[in-house]
Motif scaffolding. Structure first.
Motif, PDB file in Angstrom:
ATOM      1  N   ALA A  11      22.385  78.651 -25.041  1.00 23.15           N
ATOM      2  CA  ALA A  11      21.305  78.745 -24.056  1.00 23.15           C
ATOM      3  C   ALA A  11      19.958  78.428 -24.696  1.00 23.15           C
ATOM      4  CB  ALA A  11      21.292  80.133 -23.432  1.00 23.15           C
ATOM      5  N   ASN A  12      19.743  78.927 -25.892  1.00 25.91           N
ATOM      6  CA  ASN A  12      18.473  78.661 -26.577  1.00 25.91           C
ATOM      7  C   ASN A  12      18.349  77.197 -26.964  1.00 25.91           C
ATOM      8  OD1 ASN A  12      16.006  79.823 -28.038  1.00 25.91           O
ATOM      9  ND2 ASN A  12      17.038  78.719 -29.678  1.00 25.91           N
ATOM     10  N   GLN A  13      19.447  76.540 -27.290  1.00 19.81           N
ATOM     11  CA  GLN A  13      19.390  75.122 -27.640  1.00 19.81           C
ATOM     12  C   GLN A  13      18.930  74.277 -26.453  1.00 19.81           C
ATOM     13  OE1 GLN A  13      23.364  74.544 -29.175  1.00 19.81           O
ATOM     14  NE2 GLN A  13      22.697  74.738 -31.305  1.00 19.81           N
ATOM     15  N   ALA A  14      19.273  74.709 -25.231  1.00 23.29           N
ATOM     16  CA  ALA A  14      18.759  74.011 -24.049  1.00 23.29           C
ATOM     17  C   ALA A  14      17.247  74.165 -23.959  1.00 23.29           C
ATOM     18  CB  ALA A  14      19.436  74.554 -22.791  1.00 23.29           C
ATOM     19  N   LEU A  15      16.743  75.349 -24.300  1.00 21.47           N
ATOM     20  CA  LEU A  15      15.296  75.563 -24.303  1.00 21.47           C
ATOM     21  C   LEU A  15      14.626  74.760 -25.413  1.00 21.47           C
ATOM     22  CD1 LEU A  15      15.225  79.423 -23.690  1.00 21.47           C
ATOM     23  CD2 LEU A  15      14.715  77.608 -22.044  1.00 21.47           C
ATOM     24  N   VAL A  16      15.294  74.637 -26.556  1.00 23.10           N
ATOM     25  CA  VAL A  16      14.766  73.805 -27.643  1.00 23.10           C
ATOM     26  C   VAL A  16      14.604  72.362 -27.168  1.00 23.10           C
ATOM     27  CG1 VAL A  16      15.254  72.828 -29.914  1.00 23.10           C
ATOM     28  CG2 VAL A  16      15.661  75.250 -29.497  1.00 23.10           C
ATOM     29  N   ALA A  17      15.630  71.834 -26.527  1.00 18.37           N
ATOM     30  CA  ALA A  17      15.584  70.446 -26.064  1.00 18.37           C
ATOM     31  C   ALA A  17      14.488  70.250 -25.025  1.00 18.37           C
ATOM     32  CB  ALA A  17      16.941  70.051 -25.482  1.00 18.37           C
ATOM     33  N   SER A  18      14.368  71.197 -24.088  1.00 16.12           N
ATOM     34  CA  SER A  18      13.345  71.086 -23.049  1.00 16.12           C
ATOM     35  C   SER A  18      11.937  71.143 -23.632  1.00 16.12           C
ATOM     36  CB  SER A  18      13.536  72.207 -22.027  1.00 16.12           C
ATOM     37  OG  SER A  18      12.489  72.210 -21.081  1.00 16.12           O
ATOM     38  N   SER A  19      11.697  72.098 -24.539  1.00 16.26           N
ATOM     39  CA  SER A  19      10.353  72.243 -25.114  1.00 16.26           C
ATOM     40  C   SER A  19       9.989  71.039 -25.974  1.00 16.26           C
ATOM     41  CB  SER A  19      10.271  73.534 -25.930  1.00 16.26           C
ATOM     42  OG  SER A  19      11.188  73.515 -27.003  1.00 16.26           O
ATOM     43  N   LEU A  20      10.958  70.495 -26.714  1.00 18.60           N
ATOM     44  CA  LEU A  20      10.675  69.311 -27.533  1.00 18.60           C
ATOM     45  C   LEU A  20      10.396  68.089 -26.668  1.00 18.60           C
ATOM     46  CD1 LEU A  20      13.243  69.586 -30.469  1.00 18.60           C
ATOM     47  CD2 LEU A  20      10.767  69.939 -30.561  1.00 18.60           C
ATOM     48  N   THR A  21      11.082  67.987 -25.541  1.00 15.10           N
ATOM     49  CA  THR A  21      10.839  66.862 -24.640  1.00 15.10           C
ATOM     50  C   THR A  21       9.429  66.921 -24.061  1.00 15.10           C
ATOM     51  OG1 THR A  21      13.190  66.749 -24.060  1.00 15.10           O
ATOM     52  CG2 THR A  21      11.633  65.689 -22.564  1.00 15.10           C
ATOM     53  N   ARG A  22       9.019  68.105 -23.644  1.00  9.84           N
ATOM     54  CA  ARG A  22       7.660  68.259 -23.118  1.00  9.84           C
ATOM     55  C   ARG A  22       6.626  67.984 -24.198  1.00  9.84           C
ATOM     56  NH1 ARG A  22       7.270  74.015 -21.309  1.00  9.84           N
ATOM     57  NH2 ARG A  22       5.261  73.377 -20.426  1.00  9.84           N
ATOM     58  N   LEU A  23       6.879  68.500 -25.402  1.00  8.22           N
ATOM     59  CA  LEU A  23       5.961  68.275 -26.516  1.00  8.22           C
ATOM     60  C   LEU A  23       5.841  66.791 -26.832  1.00  8.22           C
ATOM     61  CD1 LEU A  23       5.643  70.301 -29.741  1.00  8.22           C
ATOM     62  CD2 LEU A  23       6.325  67.928 -29.974  1.00  8.22           C
ATOM     63  N   ALA A  24       6.967  66.099 -26.896  1.00 11.69           N
ATOM     64  CA  ALA A  24       6.953  64.675 -27.227  1.00 11.69           C
ATOM     65  C   ALA A  24       6.301  63.856 -26.125  1.00 11.69           C
ATOM     66  CB  ALA A  24       8.381  64.185 -27.464  1.00 11.69           C
ATOM     67  N   THR A  25       6.495  64.252 -24.874  1.00  5.80           N
ATOM     68  CA  THR A  25       5.891  63.524 -23.758  1.00  5.80           C
ATOM     69  C   THR A  25       4.373  63.604 -23.810  1.00  5.80           C
ATOM     70  OG1 THR A  25       7.828  63.950 -22.360  1.00  5.80           O
ATOM     71  CG2 THR A  25       5.773  63.343 -21.247  1.00  5.80           C
ATOM     72  N   LEU A  26       3.853  64.777 -24.078  1.00  2.43           N
ATOM     73  CA  LEU A  26       2.402  64.935 -24.148  1.00  2.43           C
ATOM     74  C   LEU A  26       1.809  64.190 -25.339  1.00  2.43           C
ATOM     75  CD1 LEU A  26      -0.053  66.337 -22.846  1.00  2.43           C
ATOM     76  CD2 LEU A  26       0.317  68.251 -24.409  1.00  2.43           C
TER      77      LEU A  26
END
Length: 396
Positions: free
Chosen positions: A180-195
């Protein structure tokens, strides 16, 4: 004997070496990337440039009027006419445009701070989930080994089904939490990289467990706060607007040269002078009154922003004092003891002096300390970001 923090740090060093294409991103590098490519920040910089260019309109004279007419029908006469105001009007208009530029610059600074604060929050969020993943990976590995050992003991008849089942359940629970936390890792990294305009694949951030700096940023003064600076510049614009409206309530002038007479008419008789007297006073008085009301509104907005700054400062002071004390206790006492608990409990289990259930409950408590410590570090960093944002300082 390696401590838990050393194991986590070593894991963070080895993981990038084992994977191809991974890059380690620091917070300063990320903020620089966001600032370089953010469309919002580019727009705010262009707005300042536009406002600076508009200062060239301070001396805004109306266009000269050139006319051609035949008043007698015998010949055509040409003339030119230019209207203008008193020099003080143009000076006040220049002051207004300069104050509007100052307001635009203050708003651009506020936009920059807001954007980079958001970037720091995204970076911290991704840091937290990656650090939590490292902790859960360590816990998952340990619990899997315990579960396997408990299953072997059960098959050999040295333990009962309750202990074996409890160990397996605990291992599955940690594994589920990690996925479950790995899904949050992927989501947060995607948002970070997008910005930041970055590639999300292989992105690795410094672990929160490796950050040991606890120095608190000093609380800024209210006058350095970007929101207060915007409010102060808005008040300056309102004052300059009032001055300009009062200047409008003065005569304007015009000069012209009209060649309507015969050729022998003296040149002095061809000059026209005009005075524009503001006799319709209601519109001017209403504009002056409205601008004064706008000035009082700006004064109250400035007072409100200063009050909000004081309230936020009091709140942050209390939060930082509480977190600083808690972190000091965890780093001095609780974290070393949790490392010792995990180490000693594992040793006692290996030599047969502790059963599976007692061992799992003991290490569960130790890992709970680690989780609470990680959450405290996150709260501390959030308080630091809020403090920096309050004073307009966005660098770590």
């Amino acid at each position: 004997m390696m401590t838990f923090k050393n194991l986590v740090c070593a894991g963070l060093i080895l993981v990038p070496l084992l994977g191809l294409g991974q890059q380690r991103l620091t917070e300063l590098d990320y903020l620089a990337a966001v600032e370089a490519q953010s469309p919002a920040l580019k727009a705010s910089r262009l707005t300042v440039e536009q406002s600076q260019t508009r200062q060239g309109t301070a001396l805004s004279l109306p266009d000269a009027v050139v006319n051609l007419e035949s008043p007698t029908g015998e010949f055509y006469a040409t003339g030119v006419y230019q209207a203008f105001r008193l020099p003080g009007f143009y000076q006040k208009q220049r002051n207004l445009l300069r104050s509007e530029t100052g307001q635009t610059q203050a708003q651009a600074t506020l936009s920059r701070v807001d954007m980079l604060v958001r970037a720091r929050q995204l970076f911290l969020e991704a840091q937290y989930y990656q650090s939590l993943d490292s902790l859960l990976a360590f816990q998952d590995s340990l619990y899997r080994s315990i579960s396997s050992a408990a299953e072997r003991l059960y098959q050999a008849g040295q333990t009962d089904a309750l202990q074996s089942g409890f160990a397996a359940t605990q291992a599955i629970e940690v594994s589920v939490a990690r996925r479950a936390n790995q899904a949050l890792v992927a989501s947060s990294l995607t948002r970070l990289a997008t910005l930041g305009g970055l590639q999300v694949v292989g992105l690795r951030l410094p672990s929160l467990f490796a950050l040991s700096a606890r120095a608190a940023s000093p609380l800024p003064s209210s006058e350095s706060a970007p929101v207060v600076q915007v409010a102060r510049q808005s008040l300056e614009v309102a004052r300059r607007q009032t001055e300009l409206e009062r200047s409008r309530f003065k005569p304007s002038f015009g000069l012209g040269y009209f060649n309507q007479g015969y050729r022998e008419t003296p040149a002095s008789l061809r000059v026209r002078a005009v005075v524009d007297i503001p006799i319709w006073t209601r519109q001017y008085r209403s504009a002056i009154t409205a601008s004064r009301v706008g000035q009082r509104i700006a004064e109250q907005n400035l007072a409100a922003q200063r009050q909000a700054f004081r309230l936020d400062s009091i709140l942050l002071t209390g939060q930082r004092e509480r977190l600083a004390q808690s972190l000091a206790d965890y780093e001095r006492i609780l974290n070393p003891r949790s490392d010792e608990i995990i180490r000693n409990s594992t040793r006692l289990k290996q030599v047969g002096q502790q059963d599976v259930i007692s061992h799992l409950r003991t290490v569960n408590d130790a890992f709970s300390i680690k989780l609470r410590y990680l959450d405290l570090v996150r709260q501390w960093r959030e308080a630091q970001i809020s403090t920096n944002a309050l004073g307009g300082t966005i660098t770590p």
